[in-house]
Scaffold this motif. Structure first.
Motif, PDB file in Angstrom:
ATOM      1  N   ASN A 117      -1.361 106.225  82.004  1.00  0.00           N
ATOM      2  CA  ASN A 117      -2.589 105.803  81.341  1.00  0.00           C
ATOM      3  C   ASN A 117      -3.900 106.578  82.014  1.00  0.00           C
ATOM      4  O   ASN A 117      -4.846 107.209  81.484  1.00  0.00           O
ATOM      5  N   ARG A 118      -3.702 106.868  83.629  1.00  0.00           N
ATOM      6  CA  ARG A 118      -4.913 107.666  84.161  1.00  0.00           C
ATOM      7  C   ARG A 118      -4.733 108.947  83.649  1.00  0.00           C
ATOM      8  O   ARG A 118      -5.828 109.811  83.407  1.00  0.00           O
ATOM      9  N   LEU A 119      -3.499 109.457  83.545  1.00  0.00           N
ATOM     10  CA  LEU A 119      -3.569 110.935  83.032  1.00  0.00           C
ATOM     11  C   LEU A 119      -4.017 111.123  81.520  1.00  0.00           C
ATOM     12  O   LEU A 119      -4.803 112.036  81.263  1.00  0.00           O
ATOM     13  N   GLU A 120      -3.796 110.261  80.684  1.00  0.00           N
ATOM     14  CA  GLU A 120      -4.354 110.395  79.262  1.00  0.00           C
ATOM     15  C   GLU A 120      -5.591 109.995  79.277  1.00  0.00           C
ATOM     16  O   GLU A 120      -6.345 110.852  78.648  1.00  0.00           O
ATOM     17  N   GLY A 149      -7.430 113.125  80.026  1.00  0.00           N
ATOM     18  CA  GLY A 149      -7.094 114.109  78.733  1.00  0.00           C
ATOM     19  C   GLY A 149      -5.906 115.131  79.284  1.00  0.00           C
ATOM     20  O   GLY A 149      -5.941 116.248  78.910  1.00  0.00           O
ATOM     21  N   HIS A 150      -5.158 114.813  80.338  1.00  0.00           N
ATOM     22  CA  HIS A 150      -4.105 115.609  80.755  1.00  0.00           C
ATOM     23  C   HIS A 150      -2.659 115.503  79.928  1.00  0.00           C
ATOM     24  O   HIS A 150      -1.797 116.367  79.847  1.00  0.00           O
ATOM     25  N   ILE A 151      -2.614 114.412  79.013  1.00  0.00           N
ATOM     26  CA  ILE A 151      -1.274 114.053  78.405  1.00  0.00           C
ATOM     27  C   ILE A 151      -1.908 113.467  76.954  1.00  0.00           C
ATOM     28  O   ILE A 151      -2.951 112.895  76.762  1.00  0.00           O
ATOM     29  N   SER A 152      -0.829 113.490  76.126  1.00  0.00           N
ATOM     30  CA  SER A 152      -1.101 112.622  75.049  1.00  0.00           C
ATOM     31  C   SER A 152       0.285 111.832  74.733  1.00  0.00           C
ATOM     32  O   SER A 152       1.388 112.441  75.006  1.00  0.00           O
ATOM     33  N   ALA A 184       1.209 111.037  92.212  1.00  0.00           N
ATOM     34  CA  ALA A 184       2.060 110.484  91.344  1.00  0.00           C
ATOM     35  C   ALA A 184       1.785 111.134  90.018  1.00  0.00           C
ATOM     36  O   ALA A 184       2.591 111.943  88.968  1.00  0.00           O
ATOM     37  N   GLY A 185       0.516 111.559  89.704  1.00  0.00           N
ATOM     38  CA  GLY A 185       0.113 112.023  88.434  1.00  0.00           C
ATOM     39  C   GLY A 185       0.407 113.561  88.596  1.00  0.00           C
ATOM     40  O   GLY A 185       0.970 114.115  87.459  1.00  0.00           O
TER      41      GLY A 185
END
Length: 136
Positions: free
Chosen positions: A58-61, A64-67, A23-24
Motif C-alpha cells: 500500500n505504501r509503495l502504491e 507511485g512505485h508499484i501498481s 521493507a519497501g
C-alpha cells in the motif's frame, strides 16, 4: 565492519532516493529482478505475513512505485508491477556501485577470483549456520 557499515549506509541512501522504508526497498529489489510477482510471493521474499506485506505494498502504491494489476491467468489474483520511473531511479542510484563491483571483480586474476568467491561462499555458510541455530 567498515564494509557492512558502508553497505548499510548505501542502502539507506537508496531508500532515501526512492522515499521508501527497508521493507519497501526489499520488495522493490525483488520486483526489479522478477519483473512482477504476486503479493503472496513478495510476502515470502520479505519473510512477512501477507497482511504486513499488504501494508508495505500500500505504501509503495501510494508513493507511485508499484501498481497492482489483474493476474494474466487467474482473475482472483493480482500481480504487483514496479513503476518504470521508480526502477530508473533505483538503477541510476545503485548502478555506480554495481558497475564498480563488476570492474573490481574483473580486475582480479582467475586465482584471486576463486579465492574471493570461496571466502564469500564460506561467509554465506556462516550466516546460514547462525540462522539455522537461531531457527530463523
Amino acid at each position: 565492519m567498515q564494509l557492512l557499515d558502508r553497505q548499510l549506509r548505501f542502502r539507506r541512501h537508496v531508500q532515501e532516493e526512492l522515499g521508501v522504508d527497508s521493507a519497501g526497498l526489499t520488495a522493490m529489489i525483488h520486483l526489479a529482478g522478477a519483473g512482477s510477482d504476486t503479493p503472496t510471493a513478495i510476502a515470502a521474499n520479505l519473510e512477512r505475513s501477507t497482511a504486513a506485506t499488504s501494508l508495505v505494498l500500500n505504501r509503495l502504491e501510494n508513493a507511485g512505485h508499484i501498481s497492482r494489476q489483474p493476474h494474466p491467468s487467474d482473475r482472483r489474483k493480482v500481480v504487483v508491477v514496479p513503476a518504470p520511473a521508480s526502477l530508473v531511479t533505483a538503477y541510476k542510484t545503485a548502478n555506480p556501485v554495481m558497475v564498480g563491483i563488476d570492474q573490481r571483480a574483473a580486475a582480479l586474476t582467475p586465482a584471486e577470483q576463486s579465492t574471493v568467491a570461496g571466502f564469500l561462499h564460506s561467509l554465506v555458510g556462516l550466516y546460514e549456520d547462525a540462522l539455522r541455530e537461531a531457527k530463523l
